[in-house]
Design a protein around this motif. Structure first.
Motif, short mmCIF file in Angstrom:
data_model
loop_
_atom_site.label_atom_id
_atom_site.label_comp_id
_atom_site.label_asym_id
_atom_site.label_seq_id
_atom_site.Cartn_x
_atom_site.Cartn_y
_atom_site.Cartn_z
N LEU A 147 0.82 -1.22 0.00
CA LEU A 147 0.00 0.00 0.00
C LEU A 147 0.85 1.27 0.00
N GLY A 148 2.15 1.09 0.13
CA GLY A 148 3.05 2.23 0.12
C GLY A 148 3.06 3.02 1.41
N LEU A 149 2.60 2.40 2.51
CA LEU A 149 2.53 3.09 3.79
C LEU A 149 3.86 3.07 4.54
N VAL A 150 4.71 2.12 4.20
CA VAL A 150 6.02 2.02 4.88
C VAL A 150 7.10 1.80 3.82
N ASP A 151 8.30 2.25 4.13
CA ASP A 151 9.42 2.05 3.21
C ASP A 151 10.09 0.69 3.41
N GLY A 152 10.08 0.21 4.62
CA GLY A 152 10.70 -1.08 4.92
C GLY A 152 9.87 -1.82 5.95
N PRO A 153 10.21 -3.06 6.23
CA PRO A 153 9.44 -3.84 7.21
C PRO A 153 9.55 -3.26 8.62
N ILE A 154 8.44 -3.30 9.34
CA ILE A 154 8.40 -2.82 10.72
C ILE A 154 8.66 -4.00 11.65
N ASP A 155 9.60 -3.82 12.54
CA ASP A 155 9.89 -4.85 13.54
C ASP A 155 8.98 -4.66 14.75
N PHE A 156 7.76 -5.20 14.64
CA PHE A 156 6.77 -5.00 15.70
C PHE A 156 7.26 -5.55 17.03
N MET A 157 7.97 -6.67 16.99
CA MET A 157 8.42 -7.31 18.22
C MET A 157 9.84 -6.91 18.58
N GLY A 158 10.35 -5.87 17.96
CA GLY A 158 11.69 -5.40 18.27
C GLY A 158 11.71 -4.23 19.22
N THR A 159 10.52 -3.72 19.58
CA THR A 159 10.43 -2.60 20.52
C THR A 159 9.53 -2.99 21.69
N PRO A 160 9.80 -2.44 22.88
CA PRO A 160 8.94 -2.76 24.04
C PRO A 160 7.48 -2.40 23.81
N THR A 161 7.23 -1.25 23.20
CA THR A 161 5.85 -0.82 22.96
C THR A 161 5.14 -1.77 22.01
N GLY A 162 5.81 -2.14 20.92
CA GLY A 162 5.19 -3.04 19.94
C GLY A 162 4.87 -4.40 20.53
N THR A 163 5.81 -4.97 21.28
CA THR A 163 5.58 -6.29 21.87
C THR A 163 4.46 -6.24 22.91
N ARG A 164 4.48 -5.21 23.75
CA ARG A 164 3.43 -5.11 24.77
C ARG A 164 2.06 -4.89 24.16
N LEU A 165 1.99 -4.10 23.10
CA LEU A 165 0.70 -3.88 22.44
C LEU A 165 0.18 -5.15 21.79
N LEU A 166 1.08 -5.96 21.22
CA LEU A 166 0.64 -7.23 20.63
C LEU A 166 0.11 -8.18 21.70
N VAL A 167 0.81 -8.26 22.83
CA VAL A 167 0.33 -9.11 23.93
C VAL A 167 -1.02 -8.62 24.44
N ALA A 168 -1.15 -7.30 24.59
CA ALA A 168 -2.42 -6.73 25.06
C ALA A 168 -3.54 -6.98 24.06
N LEU A 169 -3.23 -6.84 22.76
CA LEU A 169 -4.25 -7.07 21.74
C LEU A 169 -4.73 -8.51 21.75
N MET A 170 -3.80 -9.45 21.93
CA MET A 170 -4.20 -10.86 21.98
C MET A 170 -5.07 -11.15 23.19
N ASN A 171 -4.68 -10.62 24.35
CA ASN A 171 -5.50 -10.83 25.55
C ASN A 171 -6.87 -10.17 25.41
N PHE A 172 -6.91 -9.02 24.77
CA PHE A 172 -8.19 -8.34 24.53
C PHE A 172 -9.10 -9.19 23.64
N LEU A 173 -8.56 -9.69 22.52
CA LEU A 173 -9.36 -10.47 21.58
C LEU A 173 -9.85 -11.78 22.20
N MET A 174 -9.02 -12.36 23.08
CA MET A 174 -9.40 -13.65 23.67
C MET A 174 -10.48 -13.51 24.73
#
Length: 309
Positions: A147-174
C-alpha cells in the motif's frame, strides 16, 4: 399419639458434593500446602547434583525480593492494564447496545456467538498466529509495503511498545467476548421498568448508563475486575510463546509467571515456592482493594443507616 420419624435427606447432599471436596483437597489444597512448605527449603539442582531439601527459613523470600521481582511485576501490570482497560470499555459498550430495546439490533444471538468465538481458541494458537502475522516478513508488513505506507518492514516485536501492544491485543481479543456476555447477562437482569421510568423522567442514554446501569451491575463488574486481575497476574502463555520465553526486547514483556516457570525448569523449587507465595499474597491484597474500592458507596450507605438507627 405415635411420633412420626422425620426422614432426613441431607446426607445425600453431602454425598453429592463430596467428590468436589476430595478433588479440591488432592489437586489444589495439598499442592498449595506443599508449595508453601518448599518455599522455606533450599531445594535446587546444580549440574547433576541435587541440593536439599534443607530448611533455610525466609532466605528464599529475601533472595527473590530484588530488582528482578519488581521489574517483572511491573511488566505484568503494564501488560494487564493495556489489555484490560479497552476490554472492559468495549465490553460495556457492546453489552449496553445489544440489550438496548430502543436500538432493536437484529441477530443478537449471532453476534454473541461471533464475539465469544475467540475465547475458544487456545492462547498458544493465538500467539503463533500473531507471531506469523506481525513478523518482519509476515502478511501485515507485506500489506503495508504494497500500500506504500512504509518504506521497509516494521519490527513489531523489536520494541517494548510493539511487543506489549501485541500481547495486550491478543488478551483483549481472547477475553472481551466472555466479558461482554457476562455484562449482557447482568444488564438483562435489570427490570425494564427501571429503564422505562428513567426514560419517562427525561434521563438521557448517558445518564441512564452511568446512574442506573453501572450501579446495578456493580457485583458483576467486581467479579470481572477480580477475575481479570488474577488472570493478569498469571499471564504466561501469550508472552512466553510470542517472545520464545525470553520476554524480549530487554525482558520488557517478561512476567512473574515466566520467571516462576524458568525456576521450576531449573529446577529451583525453593525460590519458585517463594514467588508463588508472593503472588498469592499480592493477588489477595489487590482483590480486597478492588472489592473495597468498588463497593465503597454501599458500605457508606450501610454505615449511615446503622448510625441513624
Amino acid at each position: 399419639m405415635k411420633k412420626t420419624k422425620s426422614i432426613s435427606r441431607a446426607k445425600w447432599g453431602y454425598i453429592c458434593i463430596l467428590p468436589f471436596f476430595v478433588t479440591y483437597f488432592i489437586f489444589s489444597f495439598l499442592p498449595l500446602v506443599d508449595t508453601i512448605r518448599y518455599s522455606f527449603y533450599e531445594y535446587y539442582r546444580s549440574g547433576i547434583r541435587t541440593i536439599g531439601p534443607n530448611f533455610v527459613g525466609f532466605d528464599n523470600y529475601i533472595s527473590v525480593m530484588g530488582p528482578d521481582f519488581f521489574t517483572y511485576l511491573k511488566n505484568t501490570f503494564i501488560l494487564w492494564i493495556i489489555g484490560f482497560v479497552p476490554q472492559i470499555v468495549i465490553a460495556l459498550l457492546l453489552a449496553s447496545w445489544f440489550v438496548d430495546a430502543r436500538l432493536k439490533i437484529r441477530g443478537e444471538q449471532f453476534f454473541k456467538v461471533v464475539i465469544y468465538l475467540p475465547n475458544l481458541i487456545m492462547a498458544s494458537a493465538f500467539a503463533m498466529l500473531f507471531f506469523t502475522l506481525f513478523s518482519t516478513s509476515g502478511p501485515v508488513n507485506s500489506i503495508l509495503a504494497n500500500l506504500g505506507l512504509v518504506d521497509g518492514p516494521i519490527d513489531f516485536m523489536g520494541t517494548p511498545t510493539g511487543t506489549r501492544l501485541l500481547v495486550a491485543l491478543m488478551n483483549f481479543l481472547m477475553w472481551f467476548g466472555n466479558t461482554t456476555i457476562m455484562l449482557m447477562a447482568a444488564i438483562m437482569g435489570i427490570s425494564q421498568d427501571v429503564f422505562e421510568a428513567a426514560s419517562i423522567d427525561g434521563c438521557t442514554p448517558r445518564q441512564t448508563f452511568f446512574h442506573i446501569t453501572l450501579p446495578l451491575i456493580r457485583p458483576i463488574l467486581t467479579y470481572t475486575l477480580i477475575t481479570s486481575l488474577i488472570g493478569g497476574l498469571q499471564m504466561f502463555d501469550v508472552p512466553q510463546i510470542l517472545t520464545n520465553g525470553q520476554g524480549n526486547p530487554n525482558r520488557t514483556s517478561y512476567t512473574l509467571i515466566m520467571w516462576l516457570n524458568n525456576l521450576l525448569r531449573a529446577p529451583d523449587y525453593g525460590r519458585a515456592g517463594a514467588i508463588s507465595v508472593y503472588l498469592f499474597v499480592v493477588s489477595g491484597i489487590l482483590c480486597i482493594m478492588v472489592y473495597r474500592m468498588v463497593n465503597r458507596d454501599d458500605e457508606k450507605k450501610i454505615r449511615r443507616r446503622f448510625n441513624r438507627n
